[in-house]
Structure formats: C-alpha cells, structure tokens
Write a protein that holds these residues in place. Structure first.
Motif, PDB file in Angstrom:
ATOM      1  N   ASN A 141       0.820  -1.215   0.000  1.00 34.11           N
ATOM      2  CA  ASN A 141       0.000   0.000   0.000  1.00 34.11           C
ATOM      3  C   ASN A 141       0.850   1.260   0.000  1.00 34.11           C
ATOM      4  O   ASN A 141       0.410   2.303  -0.465  1.00 34.11           O
ATOM      5  CB  ASN A 141      -0.943   0.015   1.208  1.00 34.11           C
ATOM      6  CG  ASN A 141      -1.969  -1.081   1.143  1.00 34.11           C
ATOM      7  OD1 ASN A 141      -2.408  -1.471   0.072  1.00 34.11           O
ATOM      8  ND2 ASN A 141      -2.357  -1.608   2.299  1.00 34.11           N
ATOM      9  N   GLN A 146      -0.618   5.842   2.077  1.00 33.98           N
ATOM     10  CA  GLN A 146      -1.624   5.716   3.133  1.00 33.98           C
ATOM     11  C   GLN A 146      -1.737   7.020   3.922  1.00 33.98           C
ATOM     12  O   GLN A 146      -2.833   7.453   4.276  1.00 33.98           O
ATOM     13  CB  GLN A 146      -1.265   4.560   4.070  1.00 33.98           C
ATOM     14  CG  GLN A 146      -1.385   3.196   3.410  1.00 33.98           C
ATOM     15  CD  GLN A 146      -0.926   2.099   4.327  1.00 33.98           C
ATOM     16  OE1 GLN A 146      -1.640   1.744   5.262  1.00 33.98           O
ATOM     17  NE2 GLN A 146       0.263   1.565   4.080  1.00 33.98           N
ATOM     18  N   SER A 149      -3.635   9.540   1.987  1.00 35.29           N
ATOM     19  CA  SER A 149      -5.070   9.258   1.927  1.00 35.29           C
ATOM     20  C   SER A 149      -5.804   9.679   3.198  1.00 35.29           C
ATOM     21  O   SER A 149      -7.025   9.574   3.263  1.00 35.29           O
ATOM     22  CB  SER A 149      -5.308   7.771   1.654  1.00 35.29           C
ATOM     23  OG  SER A 149      -5.046   7.004   2.819  1.00 35.29           O
ATOM     24  N   MET A 151      -4.756   8.667   6.517  1.00 36.06           N
ATOM     25  CA  MET A 151      -4.461   7.833   7.683  1.00 36.06           C
ATOM     26  C   MET A 151      -3.366   8.472   8.516  1.00 36.06           C
ATOM     27  O   MET A 151      -2.426   9.061   7.987  1.00 36.06           O
ATOM     28  CB  MET A 151      -4.015   6.428   7.241  1.00 36.06           C
ATOM     29  CG  MET A 151      -5.112   5.585   6.626  1.00 36.06           C
ATOM     30  SD  MET A 151      -4.500   3.971   6.059  1.00 36.06           S
ATOM     31  CE  MET A 151      -4.276   3.125   7.619  1.00 36.06           C
ATOM     32  N   ILE A 156      -1.610   3.562  10.338  1.00 33.93           N
ATOM     33  CA  ILE A 156      -0.792   2.815   9.377  1.00 33.93           C
ATOM     34  C   ILE A 156      -0.039   1.702  10.101  1.00 33.93           C
ATOM     35  O   ILE A 156      -0.016   0.554   9.648  1.00 33.93           O
ATOM     36  CB  ILE A 156       0.180   3.755   8.641  1.00 33.93           C
ATOM     37  CG1 ILE A 156      -0.599   4.778   7.796  1.00 33.93           C
ATOM     38  CG2 ILE A 156       1.147   2.962   7.757  1.00 33.93           C
ATOM     39  CD1 ILE A 156       0.229   5.947   7.290  1.00 33.93           C
TER      40      ILE A 156
END
Length: 199
Positions: A141, A146, A149, A151, A156
């Motif tokens: 990912n 992450q 996005s 997070m 994470i």
C-alpha cells in the motif's frame, strides 16, 4: 583638580570607553549541505536505502518534496538491482515524520522477509507498488500513500500489526547505536473510534 572637573573627566573617559565604533566583522563562508538531523537519519537508514548516498537522496527528497533517485551501485547492498526514481506522494515532511515513514517502510518490508531492499522495493514500500519476494509478488500500500489518503501514522502502524510507539522507540534506540531486533505486535482488536492517529 576640583571635584567637579574630576567628575567631568571621569564622565568623558567613560563615554570614550563605551562609545561603540563600527564593528569589525570578518567575512565568513559557511557551506552546509546536510543538516545534523538529515545526517543522523541518513546514517541510520543507509543500509535500508542501499547506501549512504541513497539515504541522503531519500531524506532530501522526503524533506523537500523532490524527486528521489535510488541507485544500486558498487557500494549498495544490492549492486545488481535496477535503479528507481519516484516523487514522494505526501509533499514535504519534517524530520520526525521522515523517521516514522522510513521506520514503517523498513518494517513493512522486513515483515515480508526483505532485510536489504532494492531501490524498487524501497520506492514501493513508501509510495505503493508491487514487489517480488521469495514467495512471489506482493502489492504494498505504501506508507506515504496511506498517509496521503488521510491515515495517521498510528493507523498505518496498526494496519501493519505493529505499535507505532515501539517502532519509533526502536528507531531512536538504533540511532544511538544499539541494535533493536523486534517490534511489539499490536493487539488484534481495532479501535472503533479511530484512536491512534498521530500528527
């Protein structure tokens, strides 16, 4: 001399002593290409990045939001691996966030049996992508993807099955020269309220 003249002479002498003159400043030239935190991080993550030069390029790219080129060369841990160029998806990061991102990327690869990653594997661990392991191909990912996005670092880490505090403590211990070989596993119950998001 009269007391009044003594006072005037004393005052004149003190003015002469305390009157500022134009300061004499010698010209100085300072050339500093790497700051102390950047140097420390580069030294800490040089094996992970494949070489000291790659680690420096990685830290600079993450700090300045610039393209990063990781080269597998004679001094790298994987000299035959192809080079990789990528731009971090998160934008500029502070040194603390760089440490967290690299610690998470390193741990993500280590959990997949990759201790000395290639440039492509480092790029995938950070930005996301497919890497080849001993057991086949796996899609990562990417810790920066992450983060971009929405997070938090704690989320994470929890998704990876590690505790962020333990991971960061281990990275700080490693900076001091003490080898830390494990990271505490997060408990398997996720938090319903989204706790764990940091910075």
């Amino acid at each position: 001399m009269s007391p009044q003249k003594n006072l005037i002479a004393l005052a004149a002498a003190s003015v002469a002593v305390t009157t500022p003159t134009a300061p004499v400043v010698a010209p100085t030239t300072t050339t500093q290409t790497t700051t102390t935190p950047a140097r420390k991080l580069a030294t800490q993550y040089s094996q992970f990045a494949g070489s000291q030069k790659n680690a420096e390029a990685l830290i600079a790219g993450l700090r300045d939001d610039t393209s990063v080129t990781l080269v597998a060369g004679a001094d790298s841990t994987n000299p035959a691996a192809p080079s990789a160029t990528f731009t971090p998806v998160t934008g500029k990061l502070g040194y603390g966030n760089i440490n967290i991102a690299l610690a998470l990327a390193k741990e993500d690869l280590a959990k997949r049996g990759i201790a000395n990653p290639t440039p492509e594997q480092v790029a995938a661990a950070l930005n996301g992508g497919t890497v080849t392991t001993k057991t086949g191909s796996v899609t990562l990912n990417g810790v920066l993807a992450q983060r971009q996005s929405g997070m938090g670092w704690g989320q994470i880490a929890n998704a990876m099955g590690v505790k962020l505090g333990s991971l960061v403590s281990a990275s700080k211990t490693s900076k001091a020269g003490v080898k830390t070989t494990h990271v505490a596993m997060a408990n398997s119950t996720p938090k319903a309220n989204g706790a764990g998001k940091s910075g």
